[in-house]
Structure formats: structure tokens, C-alpha cells
Design a protein around this motif. Structure first.
Motif, PDB file in Angstrom:
ATOM      1  N   ARG A  41       0.851  -1.186   0.000  1.00 48.22           N
ATOM      2  CA  ARG A  41       0.000   0.000   0.000  1.00 48.22           C
ATOM      3  C   ARG A  41       0.894   1.246   0.000  1.00 48.22           C
ATOM      4  O   ARG A  41       1.840   1.339   0.784  1.00 48.22           O
ATOM      5  N   PRO A  42       0.639   2.203  -0.864  1.00 48.15           N
ATOM      6  CA  PRO A  42       1.478   3.408  -0.910  1.00 48.15           C
ATOM      7  C   PRO A  42       1.423   4.180   0.401  1.00 48.15           C
ATOM      8  O   PRO A  42       0.396   4.198   1.081  1.00 48.15           O
ATOM      9  N   SER A  43       2.522   4.844   0.736  1.00 45.73           N
ATOM     10  CA  SER A  43       2.598   5.594   1.991  1.00 45.73           C
ATOM     11  C   SER A  43       1.636   6.755   2.026  1.00 45.73           C
ATOM     12  O   SER A  43       1.151   7.150   3.069  1.00 45.73           O
TER      13      SER A  43
END
Length: 101
Positions: free
Chosen positions: A95-97
């Protein structure tokens, strides 16, 4: 790779230094060195083996060592590529930050 019991296609002259001659004498005279050479080439060398056969066997051992290094390098390169591809796959699934912002 073939063994030295085949008929030679050609004969080449090979300049040998004093050190080369000493090294060949060690190969011929040492049981341990002859056993190691036989392990590499599957050719039995004795104290009475001709110089031509000894030189051919040493050449084959060297060629085998080079081929083994090239093969090991290839496998290492493949392993690095697989690890890199696995890391990329994990990164794509992560999951992207910035997703929780």
C-alpha cells in the motif's frame, strides 16, 4: 569437454618459463596435485605421463575452471534478477505511503 585420449587436431609450440617448468614438475611429482588434476579432468596422470599429455590435461583443467566460473557468474546473475523481480512485485503489492493522507 573431451578427454586427452583423442587424436590432436594440431600441435602448437608453448613457451614455458622456469616457473612453468617447476610447476609442471610439482604436478608430475606430487600425488596430491595429480589427484586434484584428475578430479578436474577425469584423466589419470602418473609420474611417467608425457609432457604433451600433462600440458593438454592442464589446459583442459584451466578451460574447465573458466567454464565453471562463467556458469557460476551466470547463475549468480539470474539469482540477482529473481531477487530484484521479487522485490519489485512486493513493492507493487504494498500500500502506498500516501494512501492514508
Amino acid at each position: 569437454m573431451e578427454t586427452v585420449d583423442r587424436s590432436p587436431a594440431t600441435r602448437k609450440s608453448l613457451p614455458l618459463s622456469e616457473r612453468d617448468l617447476r610447476d609442471l614438475a610439482v604436478l608430475r611429482g606430487s600425488v596430491a596435485h595429480r589427484a586434484a588434476l584428475a578430479e578436474l579432468t577425469q584423466v589419470h596422470i602418473s609420474e611417467k605421463t608425457s609432457e604433451a599429455v600433462l600440458l593438454q590435461t592442464v589446459l583442459e583443467a584451466g578451460l574447465k575452471a573458466v567454464a565453471d566460473l562463467v556458469e557460476a557468474d551466470g547463475y549468480s546473475r539470474i539469482a540477482r534478477e529473481v531477487v530484484h523481480e521479487e522485490r519489485q512485485a512486493v513493492a507493487r503489492r504494498r500500500r502506498p505511503s500516501w494512501a492514508d493522507e
